[in-house]
Design a protein around this motif. Structure first.
Motif, PDB file in Angstrom:
ATOM      1  N   PRO A 109       0.803  -1.230   0.000  1.00 32.08           N
ATOM      2  CA  PRO A 109       0.000   0.000   0.000  1.00 32.08           C
ATOM      3  C   PRO A 109       0.839   1.287   0.000  1.00 32.08           C
ATOM      4  CG  PRO A 109      -0.377  -1.283   2.018  1.00 32.08           C
ATOM      5  CD  PRO A 109       0.755  -1.918   1.293  1.00 32.08           C
ATOM      6  N   GLN A 188      -4.429  -2.012  -1.507  1.00 32.36           N
ATOM      7  CA  GLN A 188      -4.538  -0.779  -2.293  1.00 32.36           C
ATOM      8  C   GLN A 188      -3.255  -0.618  -3.110  1.00 32.36           C
ATOM      9  OE1 GLN A 188      -5.202   0.071   1.594  1.00 32.36           O
ATOM     10  NE2 GLN A 188      -6.776   1.618   1.288  1.00 32.36           N
ATOM     11  N   ASN A 189      -3.233  -1.281  -4.263  1.00 30.29           N
ATOM     12  CA  ASN A 189      -2.004  -1.387  -5.051  1.00 30.29           C
ATOM     13  C   ASN A 189      -2.372  -1.650  -6.502  1.00 30.29           C
ATOM     14  OD1 ASN A 189       0.045  -3.347  -6.361  1.00 30.29           O
ATOM     15  ND2 ASN A 189       1.206  -2.442  -4.689  1.00 30.29           N
ATOM     16  N   PRO A 205     -10.101  -2.901  -4.131  1.00 29.45           N
ATOM     17  CA  PRO A 205      -9.062  -2.539  -3.156  1.00 29.45           C
ATOM     18  C   PRO A 205      -9.674  -2.063  -1.847  1.00 29.45           C
ATOM     19  CG  PRO A 205      -9.218  -0.862  -4.867  1.00 29.45           C
ATOM     20  CD  PRO A 205     -10.200  -1.938  -5.224  1.00 29.45           C
TER      21      PRO A 205
END
Ligand code: TK8
Length: 349
Positions: A109, A188-189, A205
């Motif tokens: 992240p 979250q990537n 995400p």
């Protein structure tokens, strides 16, 4: 005119600086900021996303023990587990602002801050932990840690989150086709997001602490994490299928607030760095043991577990390859080549 300006500037700025330092850090840590060496009374607030019983949590317990021992009880660590101080991104921001001293997030992240961390998110790069360590503990890993100070962070090395496996509530995933239509929570990537899209899944995400509820309510069908996390988060209560995809290896990075770090004496920095390293070695070994145990426990808890054959894993890799190629250009082809040649070296031996 010049002299007047200087005086004026000094008169204005000095109180400002004093005011700022009085407000920012917590008096204990601030008062020792001027001492060049020696060990002062310090309180370190450390937070992680996983629970205390997770190998990451046990690593933090070890870090606390080691630092308190090395500092003769002067440097105290307050550990906060289960994202009680916030998720990885939020805690990292708290470090940047000097509101928290330590966190150990997944690197994934953090790509919004340091895009090159995304090279670790390429699926199917590492086959073994040893291959991952050679990259993380070598020149490539150091290059990325060196980028942290310009973001008000200091990195004291990599711990292990580990190889990720897929769980879901619909069906076993044996082949690349089996991903189609599954709603999967990802970190979250952007690499993860696009890789799962490429496989035909619907990635969503989400911060780690929201995952259990999202699985329980059916907002998503599945998620992916190392076995120790699947066990400690009790995902077996809300997921029937566990597929041993081992599709990517996620490192944890041990972060310290640069504001706090700069206020430490050399001796304090040294023992803190040693404690993070030693606790990291302990944590990596424990993680591998716990992953093995977790597999048995998850089976006992009733999860239907399937292996993924090397041939099918290779096919998954092929489907994702265009995503990896695209991001390699973005993150720096030289860096990616350096990572791959390091892996080849270990694999060749
Ligand atoms: C813990 C996270 C977590 C990670 C994720 O803070 O978000 O799925 O694997 O373990 O870093």
């Amino acid at each position: 005119m010049k002299i007047w300006l200087k005086r004026f500037a000094a008169g204005v700025i000095l109180p400002g600086v004093l005011l700022l330092s009085a407000c920012s850090g917590g008096t204990q840590n601030e008062s020792a900021a001027t001492s060049a060496d020696g060990i002062q009374e310090r309180t370190i607030k450390a937070g992680i996303g996983n629970s205390e019983s997770h190998p990451q949590g046990q690593g933090m317990v070890k870090f606390k023990e080691l630092l308190e021992e090395k500092s003769g009880g002067k440097m105290k660590v307050q550990n906060f587990f289960d994202a009680t101080l916030g998720d990885d991104l939020k805690m990292t921001e708290a470090l940047q602002g000097g509101l928290q001293e330590v966190t150990v997030p997944s690197t994934s992240p953090l790509v919004g801050m340091i895009k090159e961390f995304g090279i670790y998110d390429f699926p199917f790069v590492f086959n073994t932990e040893k291959e991952a360590y050679s990259v993380l503990d070598g020149a490539v890993g150091q290059k990325l840690l060196d980028k942290l100070p310009e973001h008000d962070l200091v990195g004291l090395g990599y711990w292990e989150n580990g190889f990720r496996n897929l769980t879901n509530s619909k069906h076993p995933v044996n082949t690349a086709e089996d991903f189609k239509g599954l709603k999967i929570r990802t970190m979250q990537n952007e690499v993860h997001l696009e890789a799962f899209s490429k496989l035909g899944a619907n990635p969503s995400p989400m911060a780690f602490s929201e995952v259990f509820t999202a699985l329980e309510s059916g907002t998503v069908d599945g998620q992916e994490n190392p076995l120790a996390t699947i066990k400690t988060q009790k995902y077996s209560e809300v997921q029937d299928y566990l597929s041993l995809t081992k599709h990517v290896y996620t490192p944890f990075v041990f972060l310290v607030s640069k504001k706090f770090w700069d206020s430490l004496s050399e001796e304090e920095q040294k023992i803190m760095s040693e404690a993070a390293q030693e606790a990291g070695e302990y944590q990596r070994a424990l993680n591998q043991e716990e992953n093995e145990k977790a597999l048995k426990i998850l089976e006992e808890e009733g999860m239907k577990i399937n292996e993924v054959s090397p041939e099918e894993a290779e096919k998954m890799k092929e489907v994702i390859q265009p995503v990896t190629d695209e991001f390699a250009k973005k993150f720096g082809s030289d860096l990616v080549e350096e990572m791959m040649s390091e892996v080849e070296k270990v694999r060749g031996n």
